[in-house]
Scaffold this motif. Structure first.
Motif, PDB file in Angstrom:
ATOM      1  N   TYR A 299      72.739 -25.082 -15.515  1.00 59.57           N
ATOM      2  CA  TYR A 299      73.693 -23.969 -15.828  1.00 59.57           C
ATOM      3  C   TYR A 299      74.423 -23.446 -14.472  1.00 59.57           C
ATOM      4  O   TYR A 299      75.087 -22.190 -14.650  1.00 59.57           O
ATOM      5  CB  TYR A 299      72.739 -22.677 -16.393  1.00 59.57           C
ATOM      6  CG  TYR A 299      71.804 -23.173 -17.433  1.00 59.57           C
ATOM      7  CD1 TYR A 299      72.279 -23.040 -18.771  1.00 59.57           C
ATOM      8  CD2 TYR A 299      70.566 -23.577 -17.080  1.00 59.57           C
ATOM      9  CE1 TYR A 299      71.698 -23.506 -19.952  1.00 59.57           C
ATOM     10  CE2 TYR A 299      69.850 -24.206 -18.463  1.00 59.57           C
ATOM     11  CZ  TYR A 299      70.528 -24.080 -19.778  1.00 59.57           C
ATOM     12  OH  TYR A 299      69.685 -24.426 -20.878  1.00 59.57           O
ATOM     13  N   GLY A 300      74.467 -24.133 -13.728  1.00 60.32           N
ATOM     14  CA  GLY A 300      75.125 -23.566 -12.435  1.00 60.32           C
ATOM     15  C   GLY A 300      74.128 -22.676 -11.274  1.00 60.32           C
ATOM     16  O   GLY A 300      73.724 -21.817 -11.902  1.00 60.32           O
ATOM     17  N   TYR A 301      73.423 -23.386 -10.581  1.00 58.65           N
ATOM     18  CA  TYR A 301      71.976 -22.788  -9.994  1.00 58.65           C
ATOM     19  C   TYR A 301      72.354 -21.391  -9.469  1.00 58.65           C
ATOM     20  O   TYR A 301      73.363 -21.002  -8.919  1.00 58.65           O
ATOM     21  CB  TYR A 301      71.798 -23.709  -8.960  1.00 58.65           C
ATOM     22  CG  TYR A 301      70.277 -23.162  -8.249  1.00 58.65           C
ATOM     23  CD1 TYR A 301      69.200 -23.175  -9.090  1.00 58.65           C
ATOM     24  CD2 TYR A 301      70.185 -22.795  -6.970  1.00 58.65           C
ATOM     25  CE1 TYR A 301      68.073 -22.581  -8.625  1.00 58.65           C
ATOM     26  CE2 TYR A 301      68.986 -22.302  -6.596  1.00 58.65           C
ATOM     27  CZ  TYR A 301      67.886 -22.441  -7.452  1.00 58.65           C
ATOM     28  OH  TYR A 301      66.533 -21.825  -6.892  1.00 58.65           O
ATOM     29  N   ASN A 302      71.445 -20.412  -9.891  1.00 58.39           N
ATOM     30  CA  ASN A 302      71.178 -19.085  -9.454  1.00 58.39           C
ATOM     31  C   ASN A 302      69.782 -18.769  -9.175  1.00 58.39           C
ATOM     32  O   ASN A 302      69.155 -18.646  -9.957  1.00 58.39           O
ATOM     33  CB  ASN A 302      71.741 -18.402 -10.650  1.00 58.39           C
ATOM     34  CG  ASN A 302      71.693 -16.825 -10.317  1.00 58.39           C
ATOM     35  OD1 ASN A 302      70.610 -16.268  -9.870  1.00 58.39           O
ATOM     36  ND2 ASN A 302      72.661 -16.099 -10.574  1.00 58.39           N
ATOM     37  N   ARG A 303      69.710 -18.687  -7.929  1.00 61.48           N
ATOM     38  CA  ARG A 303      68.207 -18.513  -7.207  1.00 61.48           C
ATOM     39  C   ARG A 303      67.513 -17.287  -7.942  1.00 61.48           C
ATOM     40  O   ARG A 303      66.316 -17.443  -8.143  1.00 61.48           O
ATOM     41  CB  ARG A 303      68.444 -18.378  -5.740  1.00 61.48           C
ATOM     42  CG  ARG A 303      67.079 -18.181  -5.220  1.00 61.48           C
ATOM     43  CD  ARG A 303      66.659 -19.301  -4.689  1.00 61.48           C
ATOM     44  NE  ARG A 303      65.145 -18.852  -3.973  1.00 61.48           N
ATOM     45  CZ  ARG A 303      64.354 -19.929  -3.437  1.00 61.48           C
ATOM     46  NH1 ARG A 303      64.478 -20.979  -4.005  1.00 61.48           N
ATOM     47  NH2 ARG A 303      62.995 -19.361  -3.105  1.00 61.48           N
ATOM     48  N   GLU A 304      68.224 -16.329  -8.105  1.00 59.77           N
ATOM     49  CA  GLU A 304      67.724 -14.920  -8.651  1.00 59.77           C
ATOM     50  C   GLU A 304      67.123 -15.377  -9.953  1.00 59.77           C
ATOM     51  O   GLU A 304      66.007 -14.863 -10.323  1.00 59.77           O
ATOM     52  CB  GLU A 304      68.509 -13.950  -8.436  1.00 59.77           C
ATOM     53  CG  GLU A 304      67.982 -12.562  -8.275  1.00 59.77           C
ATOM     54  CD  GLU A 304      68.970 -11.583  -8.180  1.00 59.77           C
ATOM     55  OE1 GLU A 304      68.880 -10.648  -9.003  1.00 59.77           O
ATOM     56  OE2 GLU A 304      69.872 -11.713  -7.481  1.00 59.77           O
ATOM     57  N   ARG A 305      67.952 -15.879 -10.684  1.00 58.26           N
ATOM     58  CA  ARG A 305      67.836 -16.027 -12.387  1.00 58.26           C
ATOM     59  C   ARG A 305      66.405 -17.208 -12.258  1.00 58.26           C
ATOM     60  O   ARG A 305      65.486 -17.040 -12.957  1.00 58.26           O
ATOM     61  CB  ARG A 305      68.841 -16.655 -12.881  1.00 58.26           C
ATOM     62  CG  ARG A 305      68.576 -17.058 -14.305  1.00 58.26           C
ATOM     63  CD  ARG A 305      70.101 -17.502 -15.011  1.00 58.26           C
ATOM     64  NE  ARG A 305      70.471 -18.821 -14.365  1.00 58.26           N
ATOM     65  CZ  ARG A 305      71.706 -19.207 -14.072  1.00 58.26           C
ATOM     66  NH1 ARG A 305      72.656 -18.524 -14.850  1.00 58.26           N
ATOM     67  NH2 ARG A 305      72.102 -20.281 -13.655  1.00 58.26           N
ATOM     68  N   ALA A 306      66.567 -18.146 -11.600  1.00 57.50           N
ATOM     69  CA  ALA A 306      65.400 -19.042 -11.448  1.00 57.50           C
ATOM     70  C   ALA A 306      64.256 -18.567 -11.347  1.00 57.50           C
ATOM     71  O   ALA A 306      62.964 -18.933 -11.712  1.00 57.50           O
ATOM     72  CB  ALA A 306      65.914 -20.223 -10.476  1.00 57.50           C
ATOM     73  N   MET A 307      64.200 -17.647 -10.093  1.00 57.37           N
ATOM     74  CA  MET A 307      62.821 -17.299  -9.615  1.00 57.37           C
ATOM     75  C   MET A 307      62.324 -16.171 -10.672  1.00 57.37           C
ATOM     76  O   MET A 307      61.035 -16.039 -10.807  1.00 57.37           O
ATOM     77  CB  MET A 307      62.894 -16.720  -8.269  1.00 57.37           C
ATOM     78  CG  MET A 307      63.279 -17.253  -7.290  1.00 57.37           C
ATOM     79  SD  MET A 307      61.868 -18.655  -6.950  1.00 57.37           S
ATOM     80  CE  MET A 307      60.687 -17.754  -5.878  1.00 57.37           C
ATOM     81  N   LYS A 308      63.151 -15.274 -11.408  1.00 58.74           N
ATOM     82  CA  LYS A 308      62.750 -14.510 -12.513  1.00 58.74           C
ATOM     83  C   LYS A 308      62.135 -15.442 -13.500  1.00 58.74           C
ATOM     84  O   LYS A 308      61.100 -14.973 -14.250  1.00 58.74           O
ATOM     85  CB  LYS A 308      63.814 -13.784 -13.034  1.00 58.74           C
ATOM     86  CG  LYS A 308      63.815 -12.796 -13.748  1.00 58.74           C
ATOM     87  CD  LYS A 308      63.694 -11.428 -12.877  1.00 58.74           C
ATOM     88  CE  LYS A 308      62.637 -10.375 -13.681  1.00 58.74           C
ATOM     89  NZ  LYS A 308      61.696  -9.777 -12.877  1.00 58.74           N
ATOM     90  N   LYS A 309      62.580 -16.604 -13.713  1.00 63.06           N
ATOM     91  CA  LYS A 309      61.882 -17.421 -14.963  1.00 63.06           C
ATOM     92  C   LYS A 309      60.814 -18.039 -14.502  1.00 63.06           C
ATOM     93  O   LYS A 309      59.651 -17.987 -15.471  1.00 63.06           O
ATOM     94  CB  LYS A 309      62.981 -18.475 -15.369  1.00 63.06           C
ATOM     95  CG  LYS A 309      64.097 -18.363 -16.104  1.00 63.06           C
ATOM     96  CD  LYS A 309      64.808 -19.352 -16.591  1.00 63.06           C
ATOM     97  CE  LYS A 309      66.500 -19.667 -16.700  1.00 63.06           C
ATOM     98  NZ  LYS A 309      66.967 -20.873 -16.601  1.00 63.06           N
TER      99      LYS A 309
END
Ligand SMILES: NC(=O)C1=CN([C@@H]2O[C@H](COP(=O)(O)OP(=O)(O)OC[C@H]3O[C@@H](n4cnc5c(N)ncnc54)[C@H](O)[C@@H]3O)[C@@H](O)[C@H]2O)C=CC1
Ligand SMILES: CC(C)CC(=O)C(=O)O
Length: 365
Positions: A299-309
């Motif tokens: 999805y176009g890497y986003n660290r904050e979004r990934a860590m939330k998941k």
């Protein structure tokens, strides 16, 4: 092993043997199920006792990825690669380039990443030949090494399992026995140390053990002693099949929660630890942090979004425990049911994975 009988029994889609004489590449790509999307799973490099052992490992790990990705709510199927060889001695650039070309040939049915014995640098070499690789250097807009994120997920899942066993998710004062002090376990130890847990460690690698002693005040035991130590939580973070007929009678922990794939030697070992009242956080649920992280690249890497998941691993473990209690079944079966139901729902509306632009890793450029 009768290969087609095995593939049919566990419903595998594809098994590929990749050979490159020049570089010495001997790789086996197993694709288990692509109902939910392209198969995503890491590449393991290991010295196998036999070719049959390597095939078996690739197949078991690939099926595990189908369940892991489904249980984590990812729209991805399950696959895995094993490269036969010693990661300390047998690697060369051409080997990973050759492997990258094999992946490219699959045109997106399989996407790879790191696993035991492979690194970000290896993924970068694969990336020279194909875009169907994740966990490459952050300079390419990628997520980098997944291990620390896997560790964060394991830490979250361990807390959820502790809540069930001890009535609180605090790990302060709890004794955690960690088997293997590799990439994932090192970061896990850091989280546990910060929360005030007492740590016991073991590893075949003396330097790894020494780091844990120096940085986290861990107590060291021999590799065969880890199962029977007095502890609250046993965290298998090395290789698989460690919960078996020999080890179960020794286990004193009330919780088993660690990163290793395929921890149960056989399903019946999951039944046995359930009967002993041990809260088992199913391996592929608790160790999904790494794949959740690399999958975010689609999805176009986003660290904050990934860590939330990845933080959501806590809730997923809670959900699995809830299903297990509701249905009166062991947690490993509850996790399987959860994953299988999700795959079935999708299978009813779509069968084989079809490549489309959503699955091409071009948005991170
Ligand atoms: N790296 C990741 O993001 C993920 C890893 N996993 C699984 O977690 C486990 C650990 O992965 P990594 O930390 O990446 O691997 P690693 O190779 O960095 O660490 C494994 C450690 O276990 C040790 N070890 C091997 N045999 C042992 C034994 N008999 N007794 C004690 N220690 C032993 C090794 O010396 C090494 O230090 C593996 O099963 C892997 O498949 C699962 C999901 C993601
Ligand atoms: C290391 C991950 C990125 C993928 C994987 O192979 C796993 O979760 O076991």
């Amino acid at each position: 092993m009768e290969i087609f009988t095995y593939l049919e029994k566990y419903d595998y889609e594809q098994l590929l043997f990749c050979q490159d004489k020049q570089s010495g590449l001997k790789a086996i790509i197993a694709i288990h199920d692509t109902t939910l999307g392209p198969a995503l799973g890491g590449t393991r490099m290991w010295t196998y006792e036999s070719e049959e052992a390597a095939i078996e490992d690739a197949l078991r790990l690939a099926k595990g990825m189908t369940y892991k990705n489904a249980a984590a709510g990812l729209n991805l199927g399950g696959g895995k690669t094993v490269i036969i060889g010693d990661p300390k001695k047998d690697k060369n650039d051409e080997m990973f380039r050759a492997f990258g070309r094999y992946i490219q040939g699959l045109n997106g049915r399989y996407i790879t990443a790191e696993d035991v014995g492979t690194t970000v640098a290896d993924m970068d070499l694969i990336h020279e030949e194909t875009d169907f690789v994740t966990g490459i250097s952050p300079a390419f807009g990628s997520s980098g090494n997944p291990s620390p994120v896997t560790a964060f997920g394991v830490y979250q899942g361990m807390k959820a399992a502790a809540k069930e066993a001890f009535g609180s998710d605090s790990l302060e004062g709890k004794t955690v026995a960690v088997q293997g002090v590799g990439n994932v376990a090192y970061t896990l130890l850091k989280y546990l140390h910060e929360e005030g847990a007492n740590l016991i460690v073991t590893d075949i690698n003396k330097d790894a053990v020494q780091r844990a002693v120096e940085n986290f005040g861990a107590r060291v035991v021999n590799t065969d002693e880890i199962y029977g130590v007095e502890c609250d939580i046993y965290a298998p973070c090395a290789l698989g099949a460690v919960i078996n007929d020999q080890t179960i009678p020794q286990i004193k922990a009330k919780v088993i929660a660690g990163s290793a794939n395929n921890q149960l030697k056989d399903p019946r070992h999951g039944d046995q630890i359930h009967e002993m009242g041990i809260v088992y956080a199913p391996d592929y649920v608790i160790n999904a942090g790494g794949v959740i992280n690399v999958a975010d690249e689609l999805y176009g890497y986003n660290r904050e979004r990934a860590m939330k998941k990845v933080e959501g691993v806590y809730n997923t473990i809670e959900k699995v425990i809830e299903i297990a209690k509701r249905d009166g079944i062991p947690t490993y079966l509850a996790a399987d049911r959860m994953a299988e139901e999700r795959i079935e729902r999708m299978r009813n509306s779509r069968s084989q994975f079809l490549q489309n632009e959503k699955h091409i890793l071009n948005r991170r450029k």
